[in-house]
Design a protein around this motif. Structure first.
Motif, PDB file in Angstrom:
ATOM      1  N   HIS A  52      28.372 -97.008  21.268  1.00 31.07           N
ATOM      2  CA  HIS A  52      29.580 -95.818  21.688  1.00 31.07           C
ATOM      3  C   HIS A  52      30.378 -95.471  20.395  1.00 31.07           C
ATOM      4  N   ILE A  53      30.068 -95.993  19.295  1.00 30.19           N
ATOM      5  CA  ILE A  53      30.782 -95.657  18.071  1.00 30.19           C
ATOM      6  C   ILE A  53      29.751 -95.055  17.176  1.00 30.19           C
ATOM      7  N   LEU A  54      29.738 -93.749  16.681  1.00 29.19           N
ATOM      8  CA  LEU A  54      28.661 -92.981  15.855  1.00 29.19           C
ATOM      9  C   LEU A  54      28.763 -93.715  14.339  1.00 29.19           C
ATOM     10  N   PRO A  55      27.780 -93.552  13.673  1.00 29.92           N
ATOM     11  CA  PRO A  55      27.828 -93.907  12.061  1.00 29.92           C
ATOM     12  C   PRO A  55      29.060 -93.403  11.486  1.00 29.92           C
ATOM     13  N   ASP A  56      29.557 -92.267  11.780  1.00 37.42           N
ATOM     14  CA  ASP A  56      30.479 -91.617  10.981  1.00 37.42           C
ATOM     15  C   ASP A  56      31.912 -92.315  11.487  1.00 37.42           C
ATOM     16  N   ILE A  98      27.976 -93.493  30.448  1.00 36.09           N
ATOM     17  CA  ILE A  98      26.604 -93.694  30.833  1.00 36.09           C
ATOM     18  C   ILE A  98      25.876 -94.772  30.069  1.00 36.09           C
ATOM     19  N   VAL A  99      26.528 -94.764  28.670  1.00 38.40           N
ATOM     20  CA  VAL A  99      26.060 -96.070  27.686  1.00 38.40           C
ATOM     21  C   VAL A  99      26.573 -97.255  27.992  1.00 38.40           C
ATOM     22  N   LEU A 100      27.768 -97.284  28.580  1.00 37.14           N
ATOM     23  CA  LEU A 100      28.439 -98.760  28.988  1.00 37.14           C
ATOM     24  C   LEU A 100      27.726 -99.099  30.295  1.00 37.14           C
ATOM     25  N   GLN A 101      27.399 -98.216  31.256  1.00 40.12           N
ATOM     26  CA  GLN A 101      26.755 -98.664  32.566  1.00 40.12           C
ATOM     27  C   GLN A 101      25.392 -99.189  32.239  1.00 40.12           C
ATOM     28  N   ARG A 102      24.668 -98.673  31.312  1.00 35.49           N
ATOM     29  CA  ARG A 102      23.419 -99.250  30.982  1.00 35.49           C
ATOM     30  C   ARG A 102      23.598-100.474  30.371  1.00 35.49           C
ATOM     31  N   SER A 103      24.377-100.621  29.460  1.00 40.09           N
ATOM     32  CA  SER A 103      24.892-101.949  28.849  1.00 40.09           C
ATOM     33  C   SER A 103      25.059-103.211  29.875  1.00 40.09           C
ATOM     34  N   GLY A 104      25.955-102.657  30.941  1.00 43.30           N
ATOM     35  CA  GLY A 104      26.183-103.716  31.914  1.00 43.30           C
ATOM     36  C   GLY A 104      25.161-104.131  33.096  1.00 43.30           C
ATOM     37  N   LEU A 105      23.829-103.597  32.853  1.00 39.07           N
ATOM     38  CA  LEU A 105      22.736-104.176  33.694  1.00 39.07           C
ATOM     39  C   LEU A 105      22.622-105.603  33.729  1.00 39.07           C
ATOM     40  N   SER A 106      23.130-106.193  32.544  1.00 38.85           N
ATOM     41  CA  SER A 106      23.243-107.606  32.513  1.00 38.85           C
ATOM     42  C   SER A 106      24.438-108.016  31.962  1.00 38.85           C
ATOM     43  N   VAL A 135      25.477-105.933  23.078  1.00 37.62           N
ATOM     44  CA  VAL A 135      25.531-104.562  22.100  1.00 37.62           C
ATOM     45  C   VAL A 135      26.728-104.274  21.902  1.00 37.62           C
ATOM     46  N   ASN A 136      27.832-105.410  21.887  1.00 29.35           N
ATOM     47  CA  ASN A 136      29.161-105.067  21.362  1.00 29.35           C
ATOM     48  C   ASN A 136      29.874-103.970  22.331  1.00 29.35           C
ATOM     49  N   THR A 137      29.838-103.860  23.166  1.00 32.66           N
ATOM     50  CA  THR A 137      30.456-102.882  24.162  1.00 32.66           C
ATOM     51  C   THR A 137      31.540-103.888  25.240  1.00 32.66           C
ATOM     52  N   MET A 138      31.378-105.253  24.889  1.00 28.61           N
ATOM     53  CA  MET A 138      32.130-106.075  25.961  1.00 28.61           C
ATOM     54  C   MET A 138      33.925-105.961  25.474  1.00 28.61           C
ATOM     55  N   ALA A 139      34.550-106.233  26.757  1.00 27.59           N
ATOM     56  CA  ALA A 139      36.037-106.755  26.558  1.00 27.59           C
ATOM     57  C   ALA A 139      36.147-107.898  25.882  1.00 27.59           C
ATOM     58  N   PRO A 140      37.284-108.073  25.306  1.00 29.48           N
ATOM     59  CA  PRO A 140      38.202-107.165  24.751  1.00 29.48           C
ATOM     60  C   PRO A 140      38.154-106.229  23.774  1.00 29.48           C
ATOM     61  N   ASP A 141      36.624-106.360  23.031  1.00 27.69           N
ATOM     62  CA  ASP A 141      36.449-105.807  21.648  1.00 27.69           C
ATOM     63  C   ASP A 141      36.529-104.500  22.013  1.00 27.69           C
ATOM     64  N   CYS A 170      35.283-100.548  34.533  1.00 31.34           N
ATOM     65  CA  CYS A 170      34.529 -99.859  35.645  1.00 31.34           C
ATOM     66  C   CYS A 170      33.193 -99.532  35.202  1.00 31.34           C
ATOM     67  N   MET A 171      32.906 -99.114  34.175  1.00 30.04           N
ATOM     68  CA  MET A 171      31.583 -98.547  33.774  1.00 30.04           C
ATOM     69  C   MET A 171      30.683 -99.848  33.639  1.00 30.04           C
ATOM     70  N   ARG A 172      30.824-100.687  32.881  1.00 39.86           N
ATOM     71  CA  ARG A 172      30.074-102.050  32.658  1.00 39.86           C
ATOM     72  C   ARG A 172      29.836-102.645  33.970  1.00 39.86           C
ATOM     73  N   TRP A 173      30.758-102.880  34.983  1.00 45.32           N
ATOM     74  CA  TRP A 173      30.493-103.675  36.057  1.00 45.32           C
ATOM     75  C   TRP A 173      29.646-102.782  37.142  1.00 45.32           C
ATOM     76  N   TYR A 174      29.918-101.510  36.865  1.00 42.73           N
ATOM     77  CA  TYR A 174      29.065-100.608  37.653  1.00 42.73           C
ATOM     78  C   TYR A 174      27.299-100.965  37.294  1.00 42.73           C
ATOM     79  N   GLY A 175      27.230-101.145  36.136  1.00 37.93           N
ATOM     80  CA  GLY A 175      25.792-101.380  35.817  1.00 37.93           C
ATOM     81  C   GLY A 175      25.304-102.652  36.281  1.00 37.93           C
ATOM     82  N   ALA A 176      26.268-103.730  36.462  1.00 39.08           N
ATOM     83  CA  ALA A 176      26.112-105.056  36.990  1.00 39.08           C
ATOM     84  C   ALA A 176      25.881-104.781  38.343  1.00 39.08           C
ATOM     85  N   ALA A 177      26.571-103.983  39.241  1.00 38.99           N
ATOM     86  CA  ALA A 177      26.388-104.114  40.774  1.00 38.99           C
ATOM     87  C   ALA A 177      25.095-103.355  40.810  1.00 38.99           C
TER      88      ALA A 177
END
Length: 393
Positions: free
Chosen positions: A57-61, A72-80, A87-93, A254-261
């Motif tokens: 979710h953070i671009l090279p620049d 949509i990126v965090l939703q996909r990461s939350g599928l597990s 992929v380093n999108t977890m709370a609290p980071d 909400c995004m991450r746990w949407y993926g898990a659900a």
């Protein structure tokens, strides 16, 4: 949706499904019930780095995707449950990176933020305090941890509780109140290198969830000396900064746990479509089919709420009201989805044979983390009352 976000999300989903999901049976996951072990985190992040999906979710620049793109990126990461860790999108980071990126100086970003973006350092946000001490929980104004200036340092004392990831973290954001800054609101934030002997972990709590590295700790802070140039932002502005972090952080949950659900629904649907009982497949029994249909409805409503709130934040609003509404609606909807998935699968749904049981536990905790449903409803009710008074004036 933008092409860049769609492409990133697709790569993240492929990585989570092909590489991360097999790790769900790894014995290093949920070690001692307090989250995945550090060696597992490092191993998965190395693979994410090689696949080009680390901190997506953070671009090279250094710029961030918009909130709608991030969704949509965090939703996909939350599928597990392990996906956001890998992929380093977890709370609290994720929330801490957002806050540091918004408020910190260039020097602070180079020292504290860069290793977090690189996936080399985990972090912790030290705000919540033990209820037994009468400290800050859902009401940060009750904060008892203090900070006082001492030369070119600040000295911090207090206790914190439910500090996610404190065990093993390398970066800390510590929140404390200062009488010296009382006129500006009283709260200050500090960036600290961890571990530090002045920050002692009393114990790790045994909580219902088990997906976050380092678990949730009770911490004592005793005479912690922090250089003045490690204050995050301005003295006395801690409460506004907390809102800068918390509004998008609620939405990210909400995004991450949407993926898990979504994943739990996939598993329950596959089970219902192959399992037979009383002469036909479970899906053909109205009681089961209707539960899966209700899941579809709740998932779509949750998706729309997330997108709506993300659009508000992208429009430049702090979005405290919208994020409260979304946190309530989505957490409650996803809890219903997870509960139905368990019910559809019967005995299999309460066992560790699939990830459904853990998704249920994780989402149950989500209804409390970042503000319980009732606190958000109370906040919304206060706004309704205030707006009514203004309209009648």
């Amino acid at each position: 949706m933008t092409d860049r976000a769609q492409a990133i999300a697709d790569r993240v989903e492929t990585f989570v499904r092909d590489v991360v999901i097999p790790y769900e049976k790894d014995p290093r996951f949920a070690v001692h019930g307090h989250g995945p072990g550090e060696d597992l985190v490092a191993e998965m992040r190395a693979k994410a780095r090689d696949a080009g999906v680390l901190t997506p979710h953070i671009l090279p620049d250094g710029s961030h995707l918009t909130q709608r793109e991030t969704a949509i990126v965090l939703q996909r990461s939350g599928l597990s449950p392990l996906g956001p860790v890998a992929v380093n999108t977890m709370a609290p980071d994720e929330g801490n990176m957002y806050l540091i990126g918004k408020v910190a100086t260039a020097e602070q970003k180079a020292h504290f933020l860069a290793p977090m973006i690189a996936g080399e350092a985990r972090s912790a946000f030290f705000m919540t305090e033990p209820a037994a001490d009468g400290g800050a929980g859902s009401d940060p104004s009750m904060m008892r941890t203090t900070c006082r200036p001492d030369g070119n340092h600040w000295v911090i004392n207090g206790r914190k509780a439910f500090i996610t990831g404190a065990c093993g973290a390398k970066v800390g954001i510590v929140m404390a109140k200062s009488e010296a800054a009382e006129s500006a609101g009283g709260a200050c934030m500090f960036l600290v290198d961890l571990p530090d002997p002045a920050i002692r972990i009393e114990r790790l709590l045994d909580t219902i969830d088990s997906s976050m590295p380092g678990g949730h700790a009770v911490v004592t802070i005793e005479n912690l000396r922090v250089p003045a140039d490690q204050m995050l932002g301005a003295a006395g502005e801690g409460f506004p900064y907390a809102q800068v972090r918390l509004s998008p952080a609620r939405l990210s949950h909400c995004m991450r746990w949407y993926g898990a659900a979504t994943r739990a629904h996939e598993i329950a649907t596959a089970y219902a479509c192959r399992r037979e009982a009383f002469g036909k497949r479970l899906i053909d029994h109205e009681g089961v089919g209707f539960m899966l249909a209700e899941n579809m409805i709740d998932l779509k409503q949750a998706e729309l709420m997330i997108d709506w709130c993300a659009g508000v934040l992208d429009g430049g609003s702090l979005g405290t009201t919208e994020s409260s509404m979304t946190k309530v609606a989505v957490s409650e909807a996803l809890m219903r989805v997870a509960d139905r998935c368990v019910q559809v699968m019967g005995g299999s749904g309460v066992s560790g044979d699939t990830i459904v049981e853990q998704v249920f536990r994780e989402i149950r905790a989500f209804r409390i983390y970042d503000g319980p449903t009732e606190v958000h409803k109370w906040s919304l009710a206060k706004r309704i009352k205030r707006e009514h008074r203004e309209a009648m004036a």
